[in-house]
Design a protein around this motif. Structure first.
Motif, PDB file in Angstrom:
ATOM      1  N   SER A 155      -2.103   8.989  -1.900  1.00  0.00           N
ATOM      2  CA  SER A 155      -2.504   7.656  -2.334  1.00  0.00           C
ATOM      3  C   SER A 155      -1.285   6.772  -2.540  1.00  0.00           C
ATOM      4  O   SER A 155      -0.150   7.241  -2.589  1.00  0.00           O
ATOM      5  N   ILE A 156      -1.552   5.500  -2.699  1.00  0.00           N
ATOM      6  CA  ILE A 156      -0.488   4.525  -2.925  1.00  0.00           C
ATOM      7  C   ILE A 156       0.245   4.811  -4.226  1.00  0.00           C
ATOM      8  O   ILE A 156       1.468   4.708  -4.306  1.00  0.00           O
ATOM      9  N   SER A 160       4.691  -2.177  -7.576  1.00  0.00           N
ATOM     10  CA  SER A 160       4.073  -3.241  -6.798  1.00  0.00           C
ATOM     11  C   SER A 160       4.660  -4.590  -7.196  1.00  0.00           C
ATOM     12  O   SER A 160       4.825  -4.873  -8.377  1.00  0.00           O
ATOM     13  N   PHE A 163       3.370  -7.434  -5.628  1.00  0.00           N
ATOM     14  CA  PHE A 163       2.459  -8.392  -5.005  1.00  0.00           C
ATOM     15  C   PHE A 163       1.961  -9.404  -6.014  1.00  0.00           C
ATOM     16  O   PHE A 163       1.879  -9.130  -7.205  1.00  0.00           O
ATOM     17  N   GLU A 217      -3.213 -10.376  -4.125  1.00  0.00           N
ATOM     18  CA  GLU A 217      -2.687 -10.074  -2.783  1.00  0.00           C
ATOM     19  C   GLU A 217      -2.984  -8.630  -2.408  1.00  0.00           C
ATOM     20  O   GLU A 217      -3.404  -8.317  -1.298  1.00  0.00           O
ATOM     21  N   GLU A 218      -2.720  -7.737  -3.386  1.00  0.00           N
ATOM     22  CA  GLU A 218      -2.901  -6.320  -3.104  1.00  0.00           C
ATOM     23  C   GLU A 218      -4.367  -6.006  -2.818  1.00  0.00           C
ATOM     24  O   GLU A 218      -4.683  -5.248  -1.912  1.00  0.00           O
ATOM     25  N   LEU A 256      -5.253  -6.889   0.693  1.00  0.00           N
ATOM     26  CA  LEU A 256      -4.754  -5.912   1.671  1.00  0.00           C
ATOM     27  C   LEU A 256      -5.599  -4.645   1.657  1.00  0.00           C
ATOM     28  O   LEU A 256      -5.928  -4.097   2.702  1.00  0.00           O
ATOM     29  N   ARG A 257      -5.940  -4.210   0.455  1.00  0.00           N
ATOM     30  CA  ARG A 257      -6.738  -2.987   0.349  1.00  0.00           C
ATOM     31  C   ARG A 257      -8.072  -3.141   1.054  1.00  0.00           C
ATOM     32  O   ARG A 257      -8.598  -2.214   1.673  1.00  0.00           O
ATOM     33  N   PHE A 291      -7.582  -3.193   4.960  1.00  0.00           N
ATOM     34  CA  PHE A 291      -7.313  -1.872   5.537  1.00  0.00           C
ATOM     35  C   PHE A 291      -8.098  -0.775   4.847  1.00  0.00           C
ATOM     36  O   PHE A 291      -7.633   0.357   4.737  1.00  0.00           O
ATOM     37  N   TRP A 335     -10.333   1.055   5.801  1.00  0.00           N
ATOM     38  CA  TRP A 335     -10.534   2.240   6.638  1.00  0.00           C
ATOM     39  C   TRP A 335      -9.384   3.231   6.509  1.00  0.00           C
ATOM     40  O   TRP A 335      -9.559   4.429   6.720  1.00  0.00           O
ATOM     41  N   SER A 336      -8.189   2.718   6.134  1.00  0.00           N
ATOM     42  CA  SER A 336      -7.043   3.627   6.056  1.00  0.00           C
ATOM     43  C   SER A 336      -7.038   4.416   4.757  1.00  0.00           C
ATOM     44  O   SER A 336      -6.216   5.313   4.566  1.00  0.00           O
ATOM     45  N   PHE A 337      -7.990   4.095   3.853  1.00  0.00           N
ATOM     46  CA  PHE A 337      -8.048   4.816   2.584  1.00  0.00           C
ATOM     47  C   PHE A 337      -9.027   5.981   2.650  1.00  0.00           C
ATOM     48  O   PHE A 337      -9.159   6.730   1.687  1.00  0.00           O
ATOM     49  N   GLU A 338      -9.703   6.116   3.788  1.00  0.00           N
ATOM     50  CA  GLU A 338     -10.673   7.207   3.897  1.00  0.00           C
ATOM     51  C   GLU A 338      -9.970   8.552   3.976  1.00  0.00           C
ATOM     52  O   GLU A 338      -8.996   8.702   4.708  1.00  0.00           O
TER      53      GLU A 338
END
Lengths: 148, 394
Positions: free
Chosen positions: A112-113, A124, A126, A130-131, A134-135, A138, A140-143
Protein backbone atom coordinates in the motif's frame (compact mmCIF):
# COMPACT_ATOMS: atom_id res chain seq x y z
CA UNK A 1 37.80 -7.33 -7.50
CA UNK A 2 34.12 -6.85 -6.87
CA UNK A 3 34.30 -4.18 -4.20
CA UNK A 4 35.33 -1.43 -6.59
CA UNK A 5 35.75 1.12 -3.81
CA UNK A 6 38.25 -1.15 -2.09
CA UNK A 7 40.03 -1.83 -5.37
CA UNK A 8 40.29 1.90 -5.85
CA UNK A 9 41.94 2.12 -2.45
CA UNK A 10 44.56 -0.45 -3.43
CA UNK A 11 45.16 1.25 -6.75
CA UNK A 12 45.66 4.54 -4.95
CA UNK A 13 48.07 2.90 -2.53
CA UNK A 14 50.17 1.48 -5.31
CA UNK A 15 50.29 4.87 -6.95
CA UNK A 16 51.66 6.35 -3.76
CA UNK A 17 54.29 3.62 -3.55
CA UNK A 18 53.50 2.68 -0.03
CA UNK A 19 54.95 -0.65 0.84
CA UNK A 20 52.85 -2.65 3.20
CA UNK A 21 52.06 -6.18 4.16
CA UNK A 22 48.88 -6.53 2.07
CA UNK A 23 47.26 -9.00 4.42
CA UNK A 24 47.36 -6.58 7.33
CA UNK A 25 46.36 -3.39 5.50
CA UNK A 26 43.46 -1.68 7.18
CA UNK A 27 41.06 -0.05 4.78
CA UNK A 28 38.78 2.54 6.31
CA UNK A 29 35.14 2.11 5.34
CA UNK A 30 33.42 4.72 7.46
CA UNK A 31 30.12 4.44 5.64
CA UNK A 32 29.55 0.75 6.03
CA UNK A 33 28.31 -0.99 9.15
CA UNK A 34 29.87 -4.32 9.97
CA UNK A 35 26.66 -6.34 9.64
CA UNK A 36 25.79 -5.42 6.04
CA UNK A 37 29.46 -5.62 5.16
CA UNK A 38 29.58 -9.18 6.45
CA UNK A 39 26.58 -10.09 4.29
CA UNK A 40 28.13 -8.46 1.23
CA UNK A 41 31.40 -10.30 1.74
CA UNK A 42 29.53 -13.59 2.01
CA UNK A 43 27.50 -12.74 -1.10
CA UNK A 44 30.64 -11.86 -3.00
CA UNK A 45 32.49 -15.01 -2.00
CA UNK A 46 29.48 -17.14 -2.88
CA UNK A 47 29.14 -15.46 -6.26
CA UNK A 48 32.80 -16.04 -7.11
CA UNK A 49 32.59 -19.63 -5.92
CA UNK A 50 29.51 -20.42 -8.02
CA UNK A 51 31.10 -18.76 -11.03
CA UNK A 52 34.26 -20.84 -10.60
CA UNK A 53 32.29 -24.07 -10.17
CA UNK A 54 30.32 -23.52 -13.32
CA UNK A 55 33.19 -22.17 -15.43
CA UNK A 56 31.63 -21.74 -18.86
CA UNK A 57 28.03 -22.54 -18.13
CA UNK A 58 26.43 -19.15 -17.70
CA UNK A 59 22.93 -20.59 -17.32
CA UNK A 60 23.97 -22.86 -14.46
CA UNK A 61 25.68 -19.94 -12.74
CA UNK A 62 22.52 -17.87 -13.03
CA UNK A 63 20.36 -20.68 -11.74
CA UNK A 64 22.56 -21.38 -8.72
CA UNK A 65 22.89 -17.68 -7.91
CA UNK A 66 19.10 -17.35 -8.04
CA UNK A 67 18.70 -20.22 -5.59
CA UNK A 68 21.29 -18.72 -3.25
CA UNK A 69 19.66 -15.30 -3.52
CA UNK A 70 16.25 -16.73 -2.61
CA UNK A 71 17.74 -18.37 0.48
CA UNK A 72 19.56 -15.18 1.45
CA UNK A 73 16.40 -13.10 1.20
CA UNK A 74 14.66 -15.36 3.69
CA UNK A 75 17.25 -14.44 6.30
CA UNK A 76 17.30 -10.69 5.64
CA UNK A 77 14.75 -8.35 7.17
CA UNK A 78 13.22 -5.76 4.81
CA UNK A 79 14.67 -2.92 6.89
CA UNK A 80 18.14 -4.35 6.40
CA UNK A 81 17.73 -4.17 2.63
CA UNK A 82 18.13 -0.41 2.70
CA UNK A 83 21.42 -0.69 4.63
CA UNK A 84 22.60 -3.35 2.21
CA UNK A 85 21.80 -1.16 -0.75
CA UNK A 86 23.68 1.77 0.74
CA UNK A 87 26.65 -0.44 1.54
CA UNK A 88 26.72 -2.03 -1.91
CA UNK A 89 26.43 1.42 -3.46
CA UNK A 90 29.30 2.82 -1.40
CA UNK A 91 31.49 -0.17 -2.18
CA UNK A 92 30.51 0.09 -5.83
CA UNK A 93 29.56 -3.59 -5.86
CA UNK A 94 27.33 -3.66 -8.93
CA UNK A 95 25.93 -7.19 -8.82
CA UNK A 96 24.90 -6.95 -5.18
CA UNK A 97 23.40 -3.49 -5.72
CA UNK A 98 21.38 -4.81 -8.63
CA UNK A 99 20.21 -7.80 -6.60
CA UNK A 100 19.17 -5.84 -3.52
CA UNK A 101 17.36 -3.19 -5.58
CA UNK A 102 15.48 -5.99 -7.28
CA UNK A 103 14.71 -7.47 -3.88
CA UNK A 104 13.28 -4.21 -2.57
CA UNK A 105 11.23 -3.74 -5.73
CA UNK A 106 9.85 -7.24 -5.30
CA UNK A 107 9.10 -6.60 -1.63
CA UNK A 108 7.16 -3.36 -2.18
CA UNK A 109 5.50 -4.21 -5.50
CA UNK A 110 2.16 -5.14 -3.99
CA UNK A 111 2.21 -2.91 -0.95
CA UNK A 112 0.00 0.00 0.00
CA UNK A 113 0.91 3.65 -0.25
CA UNK A 114 1.17 3.95 3.51
CA UNK A 115 3.66 1.08 3.66
CA UNK A 116 5.80 2.57 0.93
CA UNK A 117 5.81 6.01 2.56
CA UNK A 118 6.98 4.49 5.83
CA UNK A 119 9.61 2.38 4.10
CA UNK A 120 11.22 5.32 2.31
CA UNK A 121 10.55 7.85 5.06
CA UNK A 122 8.29 9.98 2.90
CA UNK A 123 5.23 12.09 3.57
CA UNK A 124 2.40 13.20 1.39
CA UNK A 125 2.75 16.77 0.17
CA UNK A 126 -0.38 16.90 -1.92
CA UNK A 127 -2.90 19.72 -1.64
CA UNK A 128 -6.22 19.00 -0.04
CA UNK A 129 -8.25 16.78 -2.33
CA UNK A 130 -5.42 16.19 -4.81
CA UNK A 131 -4.57 12.79 -3.41
CA UNK A 132 -8.21 11.70 -3.35
CA UNK A 133 -8.54 12.67 -7.00
CA UNK A 134 -5.52 10.57 -7.94
CA UNK A 135 -6.73 7.62 -5.92
CA UNK A 136 -10.03 7.76 -7.74
CA UNK A 137 -8.41 8.09 -11.16
CA UNK A 138 -6.21 5.05 -10.57
CA UNK A 139 -8.62 3.07 -8.45
CA UNK A 140 -7.90 -0.01 -10.58
CA UNK A 141 -4.27 0.00 -9.43
CA UNK A 142 -5.37 -0.49 -5.82
CA UNK A 143 -6.97 -3.85 -6.51
CA UNK A 144 -5.30 -6.84 -4.88
CA UNK A 145 -2.94 -4.81 -2.71
CA UNK A 146 -1.47 -6.54 0.35
CA UNK A 147 -2.94 -5.66 3.72
CA UNK A 148 -0.56 -3.67 5.89
CA UNK B 1 9.48 0.68 9.97
CA UNK B 2 11.79 3.61 9.44
CA UNK B 3 15.02 2.95 7.64
CA UNK B 4 18.02 4.96 6.57
CA UNK B 5 16.97 7.17 3.71
CA UNK B 6 18.15 6.19 0.30
CA UNK B 7 19.45 8.80 -2.13
CA UNK B 8 17.12 9.72 -5.01
CA UNK B 9 19.09 7.90 -7.67
CA UNK B 10 18.78 4.60 -5.81
CA UNK B 11 15.08 5.13 -5.12
CA UNK B 12 14.63 5.76 -8.85
CA UNK B 13 16.54 2.59 -9.65
CA UNK B 14 14.21 0.59 -7.44
CA UNK B 15 11.09 2.26 -8.84
CA UNK B 16 12.15 1.62 -12.43
CA UNK B 17 11.89 -2.10 -11.71
CA UNK B 18 8.25 -1.98 -10.60
CA UNK B 19 5.37 -3.00 -12.85
CA UNK B 20 3.17 -0.21 -14.20
CA UNK B 21 0.27 -1.08 -11.91
CA UNK B 22 2.42 -0.48 -8.82
CA UNK B 23 3.76 2.79 -10.22
CA UNK B 24 0.29 4.08 -11.00
CA UNK B 25 -0.71 3.40 -7.41
CA UNK B 26 2.48 4.99 -6.06
CA UNK B 27 1.66 8.15 -8.00
CA UNK B 28 -0.27 8.95 -4.84
CA UNK B 29 2.76 8.70 -2.56
CA UNK B 30 3.92 12.26 -3.02
CA UNK B 31 4.36 14.98 -5.64
CA UNK B 32 7.90 14.18 -6.60
CA UNK B 33 7.08 10.55 -7.34
CA UNK B 34 4.05 11.62 -9.35
CA UNK B 35 6.27 13.91 -11.42
CA UNK B 36 8.97 11.28 -11.78
CA UNK B 37 6.58 8.80 -13.39
CA UNK B 38 5.83 11.33 -16.13
CA UNK B 39 9.47 12.05 -16.82
CA UNK B 40 10.44 10.79 -20.30
CA UNK B 41 13.88 9.68 -19.10
CA UNK B 42 12.39 7.61 -16.30
CA UNK B 43 9.74 6.15 -18.60
CA UNK B 44 12.47 5.08 -21.02
CA UNK B 45 14.60 3.58 -18.23
CA UNK B 46 11.59 1.69 -16.87
CA UNK B 47 10.67 0.33 -20.31
CA UNK B 48 14.26 -0.74 -20.91
CA UNK B 49 14.24 -2.81 -17.72
CA UNK B 50 11.10 -4.62 -18.77
CA UNK B 51 12.26 -5.00 -22.38
CA UNK B 52 15.20 -7.03 -21.15
CA UNK B 53 12.97 -9.70 -19.73
CA UNK B 54 10.98 -12.08 -21.89
CA UNK B 55 7.89 -10.29 -23.16
CA UNK B 56 4.36 -11.38 -22.40
CA UNK B 57 2.59 -12.99 -25.33
CA UNK B 58 -0.73 -11.42 -26.26
CA UNK B 59 -3.09 -13.48 -28.39
CA UNK B 60 -6.21 -12.21 -30.09
CA UNK B 61 -9.12 -14.62 -30.56
CA UNK B 62 -12.08 -14.14 -32.87
CA UNK B 63 -15.56 -15.51 -32.42
CA UNK B 64 -16.63 -17.32 -35.58
CA UNK B 65 -20.12 -15.87 -35.98
CA UNK B 66 -20.16 -12.42 -34.41
CA UNK B 67 -16.51 -11.66 -35.28
CA UNK B 68 -16.01 -10.28 -31.76
CA UNK B 69 -12.39 -10.24 -30.70
CA UNK B 70 -10.88 -10.79 -27.26
CA UNK B 71 -7.30 -10.74 -26.06
CA UNK B 72 -5.58 -13.16 -23.72
CA UNK B 73 -2.24 -12.61 -22.10
CA UNK B 74 0.39 -15.24 -21.44
CA UNK B 75 3.26 -14.24 -19.19
CA UNK B 76 6.36 -16.28 -19.93
CA UNK B 77 6.34 -18.13 -16.63
CA UNK B 78 2.89 -19.63 -17.15
CA UNK B 79 2.08 -22.36 -19.58
CA UNK B 80 -1.57 -21.57 -19.22
CA UNK B 81 -2.80 -18.18 -20.15
CA UNK B 82 -5.82 -16.43 -18.85
CA UNK B 83 -8.44 -14.36 -20.52
CA UNK B 84 -7.13 -11.18 -19.01
CA UNK B 85 -10.18 -9.07 -18.43
CA UNK B 86 -7.94 -6.07 -17.96
CA UNK B 87 -7.20 -6.42 -21.64
CA UNK B 88 -10.77 -5.88 -22.62
CA UNK B 89 -10.51 -3.21 -25.23
CA UNK B 90 -12.39 -0.27 -23.78
CA UNK B 91 -13.68 0.73 -27.18
CA UNK B 92 -15.08 -0.77 -30.41
CA UNK B 93 -15.90 -4.45 -30.73
CA UNK B 94 -19.27 -4.24 -32.42
CA UNK B 95 -20.70 -7.30 -34.11
CA UNK B 96 -19.57 -7.86 -37.67
CA UNK B 97 -16.59 -5.62 -37.16
CA UNK B 98 -13.14 -7.19 -37.14
CA UNK B 99 -10.61 -5.88 -34.67
CA UNK B 100 -6.98 -6.40 -35.68
CA UNK B 101 -3.64 -5.45 -34.20
CA UNK B 102 -1.41 -3.55 -36.59
CA UNK B 103 2.14 -4.83 -36.57
CA UNK B 104 3.85 -4.78 -33.22
CA UNK B 105 3.64 -3.31 -29.74
CA UNK B 106 5.95 -0.29 -29.73
CA UNK B 107 7.11 1.25 -26.45
CA UNK B 108 4.17 -0.34 -24.70
CA UNK B 109 1.61 1.01 -27.18
CA UNK B 110 -0.62 -1.15 -29.35
CA UNK B 111 -2.45 0.05 -32.48
CA UNK B 112 -5.85 -1.47 -33.13
CA UNK B 113 -7.62 -1.38 -36.48
CA UNK B 114 -11.34 -1.99 -36.60
CA UNK B 115 -12.98 -2.69 -39.95
CA UNK B 116 -16.27 -4.10 -41.21
CA UNK B 117 -16.38 -7.83 -41.86
CA UNK B 118 -18.46 -7.34 -44.96
CA UNK B 119 -16.44 -5.22 -47.29
CA UNK B 120 -18.46 -3.11 -49.62
CA UNK B 121 -17.35 -2.95 -53.21
CA UNK B 122 -18.45 0.59 -53.55
CA UNK B 123 -17.78 3.54 -51.35
CA UNK B 124 -16.97 2.15 -47.91
CA UNK B 125 -18.52 3.75 -44.87
CA UNK B 126 -15.47 5.68 -43.60
CA UNK B 127 -16.83 5.77 -40.05
CA UNK B 128 -16.65 2.00 -39.82
CA UNK B 129 -12.90 2.01 -40.35
CA UNK B 130 -11.42 3.04 -37.03
CA UNK B 131 -7.96 3.15 -35.60
CA UNK B 132 -7.01 3.50 -31.96
CA UNK B 133 -3.76 3.73 -30.04
CA UNK B 134 -3.84 1.89 -26.74
CA UNK B 135 -1.60 1.48 -23.73
CA UNK B 136 -3.24 -1.39 -21.84
CA UNK B 137 -0.94 -1.10 -18.81
CA UNK B 138 -2.11 2.40 -17.89
CA UNK B 139 -5.56 1.81 -19.42
CA UNK B 140 -5.30 4.72 -21.80
CA UNK B 141 -6.50 4.84 -25.37
CA UNK B 142 -7.02 7.33 -28.12
CA UNK B 143 -9.27 6.88 -31.13
CA UNK B 144 -7.82 8.59 -34.18
CA UNK B 145 -9.91 11.25 -35.90
CA UNK B 146 -11.78 9.90 -38.94
CA UNK B 147 -10.20 10.97 -42.20
CA UNK B 148 -12.82 10.88 -44.92
CA UNK B 149 -11.88 10.02 -48.46
CA UNK B 150 -13.02 12.59 -51.01
CA UNK B 151 -13.42 11.46 -54.58
CA UNK B 152 -16.03 11.82 -57.34
CA UNK B 153 -19.04 9.52 -57.07
CA UNK B 154 -18.15 7.57 -60.22
CA UNK B 155 -14.85 6.56 -58.67
CA UNK B 156 -14.74 3.61 -56.29
CA UNK B 157 -12.17 3.27 -53.56
CA UNK B 158 -10.96 0.79 -51.04
CA UNK B 159 -8.77 0.96 -47.95
CA UNK B 160 -5.77 -0.88 -49.27
CA UNK B 161 -3.79 -0.94 -46.07
CA UNK B 162 -2.77 0.60 -42.77
CA UNK B 163 0.52 0.61 -40.92
CA UNK B 164 1.62 1.63 -37.42
CA UNK B 165 5.08 2.69 -36.36
CA UNK B 166 7.35 5.01 -34.48
CA UNK B 167 9.49 7.79 -35.90
CA UNK B 168 12.58 7.65 -33.71
CA UNK B 169 13.90 10.93 -35.14
CA UNK B 170 10.93 13.00 -34.05
CA UNK B 171 9.91 10.67 -31.18
CA UNK B 172 6.40 10.36 -32.54
CA UNK B 173 3.90 7.60 -33.18
CA UNK B 174 2.56 7.47 -36.73
CA UNK B 175 -0.14 5.63 -38.64
CA UNK B 176 -0.02 5.38 -42.43
CA UNK B 177 -3.08 4.75 -44.60
CA UNK B 178 -3.24 3.77 -48.26
CA UNK B 179 -6.44 4.21 -50.24
CA UNK B 180 -6.63 2.90 -53.79
CA UNK B 181 -9.11 3.94 -56.44
CA UNK B 182 -10.58 2.50 -59.56
CA UNK B 183 -12.76 4.01 -62.17
CA UNK B 184 -14.43 1.71 -64.68
CA UNK B 185 -15.35 4.53 -66.99
CA UNK B 186 -11.85 5.75 -67.72
CA UNK B 187 -9.44 4.26 -70.15
CA UNK B 188 -5.90 5.09 -69.25
CA UNK B 189 -3.86 5.34 -66.05
CA UNK B 190 -5.76 4.96 -62.84
CA UNK B 191 -5.91 7.56 -60.14
CA UNK B 192 -2.80 6.94 -58.05
CA UNK B 193 -3.24 5.60 -54.52
CA UNK B 194 -3.74 8.14 -51.78
CA UNK B 195 -1.20 7.88 -48.98
CA UNK B 196 -1.80 9.72 -45.73
CA UNK B 197 0.05 9.81 -42.45
CA UNK B 198 -1.29 10.50 -38.98
CA UNK B 199 1.12 11.79 -36.36
CA UNK B 200 0.24 11.70 -32.68
CA UNK B 201 1.99 14.99 -31.87
CA UNK B 202 -0.27 16.93 -34.26
CA UNK B 203 -3.26 14.61 -33.80
CA UNK B 204 -4.01 15.02 -37.49
CA UNK B 205 -3.69 13.37 -40.89
CA UNK B 206 -1.81 14.78 -43.83
CA UNK B 207 -1.40 13.58 -47.37
CA UNK B 208 2.08 12.69 -48.51
CA UNK B 209 3.47 12.64 -52.01
CA UNK B 210 5.18 9.38 -52.48
CA UNK B 211 5.31 6.71 -55.10
CA UNK B 212 3.75 3.34 -54.47
CA UNK B 213 3.81 1.13 -57.50
CA UNK B 214 2.60 -2.14 -56.11
CA UNK B 215 -0.60 -3.44 -54.59
CA UNK B 216 -0.73 -4.47 -50.98
CA UNK B 217 -2.25 -7.74 -49.85
CA UNK B 218 -3.51 -6.26 -46.66
CA UNK B 219 -4.07 -8.75 -43.87
CA UNK B 220 -2.78 -7.68 -40.45
CA UNK B 221 -3.14 -11.28 -39.29
CA UNK B 222 -0.65 -12.88 -41.59
CA UNK B 223 1.05 -10.62 -44.04
CA UNK B 224 2.24 -7.52 -42.15
CA UNK B 225 5.09 -6.86 -39.73
CA UNK B 226 7.02 -4.01 -38.16
CA UNK B 227 10.81 -4.03 -38.15
CA UNK B 228 13.69 -1.54 -38.27
CA UNK B 229 11.36 1.43 -37.92
CA UNK B 230 9.36 0.44 -40.99
CA UNK B 231 6.01 -1.23 -41.54
CA UNK B 232 6.07 -4.05 -44.08
CA UNK B 233 3.29 -5.63 -46.14
CA UNK B 234 3.28 -8.54 -48.57
CA UNK B 235 2.36 -7.13 -51.95
CA UNK B 236 2.37 -7.81 -55.66
CA UNK B 237 2.94 -5.98 -58.85
CA UNK B 238 1.33 -6.77 -62.18
CA UNK B 239 4.02 -7.07 -64.78
CA UNK B 240 3.13 -5.36 -67.99
CA UNK B 241 2.27 -6.32 -70.60
CA UNK B 242 -0.08 -9.24 -70.26
CA UNK B 243 0.33 -12.28 -70.09
CA UNK B 244 3.17 -11.90 -67.62
CA UNK B 245 1.94 -12.88 -64.17
CA UNK B 246 2.10 -10.90 -60.99
CA UNK B 247 5.38 -10.58 -59.15
CA UNK B 248 5.17 -11.01 -55.42
CA UNK B 249 7.19 -8.67 -53.28
CA UNK B 250 7.43 -6.91 -49.94
CA UNK B 251 6.66 -3.21 -49.54
CA UNK B 252 8.06 -1.28 -46.61
CA UNK B 253 7.16 2.17 -45.34
CA UNK B 254 9.84 3.92 -43.32
CA UNK B 255 8.27 5.90 -40.51
CA UNK B 256 10.99 8.56 -40.40
CA UNK B 257 11.56 9.14 -44.11
CA UNK B 258 7.96 8.37 -45.04
CA UNK B 259 8.93 6.59 -48.25
CA UNK B 260 8.06 3.19 -49.66
CA UNK B 261 10.68 0.67 -50.65
CA UNK B 262 10.56 -2.68 -52.35
CA UNK B 263 12.17 -5.77 -50.90
CA UNK B 264 12.36 -8.83 -53.10
CA UNK B 265 10.99 -12.22 -52.12
CA UNK B 266 13.09 -15.37 -52.12
CA UNK B 267 13.08 -17.62 -55.16
CA UNK B 268 11.31 -20.84 -54.19
CA UNK B 269 12.58 -23.99 -55.81
CA UNK B 270 9.51 -26.20 -55.94
CA UNK B 271 6.39 -24.23 -56.76
CA UNK B 272 3.91 -27.08 -57.27
CA UNK B 273 0.52 -26.60 -55.77
CA UNK B 274 -0.76 -23.51 -54.05
CA UNK B 275 1.55 -22.10 -51.47
CA UNK B 276 0.42 -19.99 -48.54
CA UNK B 277 2.66 -17.80 -46.54
CA UNK B 278 2.93 -16.07 -43.21
CA UNK B 279 5.09 -13.00 -42.69
CA UNK B 280 6.96 -12.74 -39.42
CA UNK B 281 10.14 -11.61 -37.68
CA UNK B 282 12.77 -14.00 -36.28
CA UNK B 283 15.97 -12.85 -34.58
CA UNK B 284 15.43 -9.33 -35.96
CA UNK B 285 15.27 -10.65 -39.53
CA UNK B 286 12.37 -10.73 -41.95
CA UNK B 287 11.01 -14.26 -42.01
CA UNK B 288 8.55 -16.03 -44.29
CA UNK B 289 6.80 -19.27 -43.43
CA UNK B 290 5.63 -21.17 -46.52
CA UNK B 291 3.19 -24.08 -46.38
CA UNK B 292 0.91 -25.97 -48.69
CA UNK B 293 -2.72 -25.01 -49.08
CA UNK B 294 -3.86 -28.44 -50.25
CA UNK B 295 -6.95 -29.39 -48.30
CA UNK B 296 -6.14 -33.08 -48.19
CA UNK B 297 -3.03 -32.44 -46.17
CA UNK B 298 -3.54 -33.48 -42.55
CA UNK B 299 0.09 -33.19 -41.55
CA UNK B 300 1.75 -29.96 -42.63
CA UNK B 301 5.32 -29.00 -43.34
CA UNK B 302 6.57 -25.47 -42.98
CA UNK B 303 9.51 -23.97 -44.84
CA UNK B 304 11.03 -21.08 -42.97
CA UNK B 305 13.06 -18.55 -44.89
CA UNK B 306 15.02 -15.73 -43.26
CA UNK B 307 16.49 -12.62 -44.83
CA UNK B 308 19.84 -12.31 -43.09
CA UNK B 309 20.83 -9.01 -44.63
CA UNK B 310 17.92 -6.65 -44.56
CA UNK B 311 16.91 -5.71 -48.08
CA UNK B 312 19.38 -7.98 -49.83
CA UNK B 313 17.53 -10.52 -51.94
CA UNK B 314 20.48 -12.93 -52.12
CA UNK B 315 20.55 -13.17 -48.35
CA UNK B 316 17.26 -15.08 -48.17
CA UNK B 317 18.07 -18.55 -46.82
CA UNK B 318 15.76 -21.48 -46.21
CA UNK B 319 16.76 -21.84 -42.60
CA UNK B 320 14.39 -24.50 -41.22
CA UNK B 321 11.92 -27.10 -42.34
CA UNK B 322 9.40 -27.87 -39.61
CA UNK B 323 7.17 -30.87 -39.61
CA UNK B 324 5.29 -32.86 -40.39
CA UNK B 325 3.00 -31.45 -37.71
CA UNK B 326 -0.50 -32.83 -37.24
CA UNK B 327 -3.62 -30.94 -36.36
CA UNK B 328 -2.33 -27.53 -37.39
CA UNK B 329 -4.40 -25.04 -39.32
CA UNK B 330 -1.77 -22.39 -40.04
CA UNK B 331 1.27 -20.59 -38.61
CA UNK B 332 1.01 -17.37 -36.60
CA UNK B 333 4.61 -16.26 -36.47
CA UNK B 334 7.51 -16.35 -34.05
CA UNK B 335 7.60 -15.56 -30.35
CA UNK B 336 10.48 -13.41 -29.09
CA UNK B 337 12.22 -16.49 -27.71
CA UNK B 338 12.25 -18.07 -31.17
CA UNK B 339 9.44 -20.56 -30.67
CA UNK B 340 7.15 -21.01 -33.66
CA UNK B 341 3.51 -20.17 -32.93
CA UNK B 342 0.77 -21.92 -34.86
CA UNK B 343 -3.00 -22.26 -34.69
CA UNK B 344 -4.36 -25.74 -34.22
CA UNK B 345 -7.45 -26.98 -36.03
CA UNK B 346 -9.35 -26.44 -32.76
CA UNK B 347 -8.42 -22.77 -32.73
CA UNK B 348 -5.89 -22.98 -29.89
CA UNK B 349 -2.37 -21.65 -30.11
CA UNK B 350 0.37 -24.27 -30.37
CA UNK B 351 4.01 -23.53 -29.54
CA UNK B 352 6.72 -25.40 -31.39
CA UNK B 353 10.19 -25.53 -29.86
CA UNK B 354 12.98 -25.91 -32.42
CA UNK B 355 15.44 -27.34 -29.95
CA UNK B 356 13.29 -30.16 -28.63
CA UNK B 357 10.94 -30.52 -31.60
CA UNK B 358 8.07 -30.60 -29.12
CA UNK B 359 4.75 -28.85 -29.37
CA UNK B 360 2.77 -27.40 -26.49
CA UNK B 361 -0.79 -26.11 -26.43
CA UNK B 362 -1.58 -22.73 -24.96
CA UNK B 363 -4.76 -23.04 -22.97
CA UNK B 364 -6.90 -20.03 -22.22
CA UNK B 365 -9.09 -20.41 -19.17
CA UNK B 366 -12.67 -19.28 -19.70
CA UNK B 367 -12.51 -18.95 -23.48
CA UNK B 368 -15.46 -20.51 -25.33
CA UNK B 369 -14.65 -22.96 -28.16
CA UNK B 370 -16.18 -20.70 -30.76
CA UNK B 371 -13.21 -18.34 -30.44
CA UNK B 372 -10.20 -19.10 -32.65
CA UNK B 373 -6.74 -17.61 -32.25
CA UNK B 374 -5.96 -14.97 -34.81
CA UNK B 375 -2.86 -12.93 -34.04
CA UNK B 376 -0.03 -12.89 -31.53
CA UNK B 377 2.26 -10.07 -30.46
CA UNK B 378 5.04 -9.68 -27.94
CA UNK B 379 4.00 -7.18 -25.30
CA UNK B 380 6.16 -5.17 -22.91
CA UNK B 381 4.41 -2.67 -20.71
CA UNK B 382 5.33 0.98 -20.41
CA UNK B 383 4.19 4.23 -18.83
CA UNK B 384 4.04 6.01 -22.18
CA UNK B 385 0.99 8.22 -22.13
CA UNK B 386 -0.82 8.62 -25.44
CA UNK B 387 -3.29 11.23 -24.31
CA UNK B 388 -0.74 13.52 -22.72
CA UNK B 389 1.59 12.74 -25.62
CA UNK B 390 4.53 12.25 -23.34
CA UNK B 391 7.41 11.79 -25.67
CA UNK B 392 9.53 8.73 -25.19
CA UNK B 393 13.17 9.60 -24.76
CA UNK B 394 15.69 7.25 -26.30
Amino acid sequence: MKFCAVKQYFDDENNNNITSGASTTMIPLPNVESHPLAILITYCKKHLKIKANNADNKKETEKEMEQYEQELLKKVMPQELTELILAANYLNFKEALDFFCRAVASAIQNKSIEFVRKFFGLESDFELGEEEKLREEFAWSFEGVDED
Amino acid sequence: MASANLPESLVEDILSRLPVKSLKRFTCVNKSWSTLFQNPGFIAKHHRHFSQKNPTLLVSHRELITKNTVLSSHPVSNDNGSLDLNLETPFFNDDMQELNILGACINGVICLYDRPFLISNQHPNDDLYRIALWNPAIREFKVLPTRHVHCPSHVDYTYEGFGFGYDHKSNDFKVVRIVSFWDDSIVGPDRPPLVEVYTLSTDSWRQIDTVLDASILSDPCKSEIYLNGAYHWLAYRSEQPWPHGDTELIISFDMSNEVFQIIKMPELEDVSGMILKNFSVLNDCLALIFYSAEETVTAKNFDIWMMYEYGVKESWIKQFVVGPLVGIERPLGFAKNGELLLVGNNGLVVLYNFGSGETKKLEVGGLPDSFHALQTIAYVESLVSITSRIVFQN
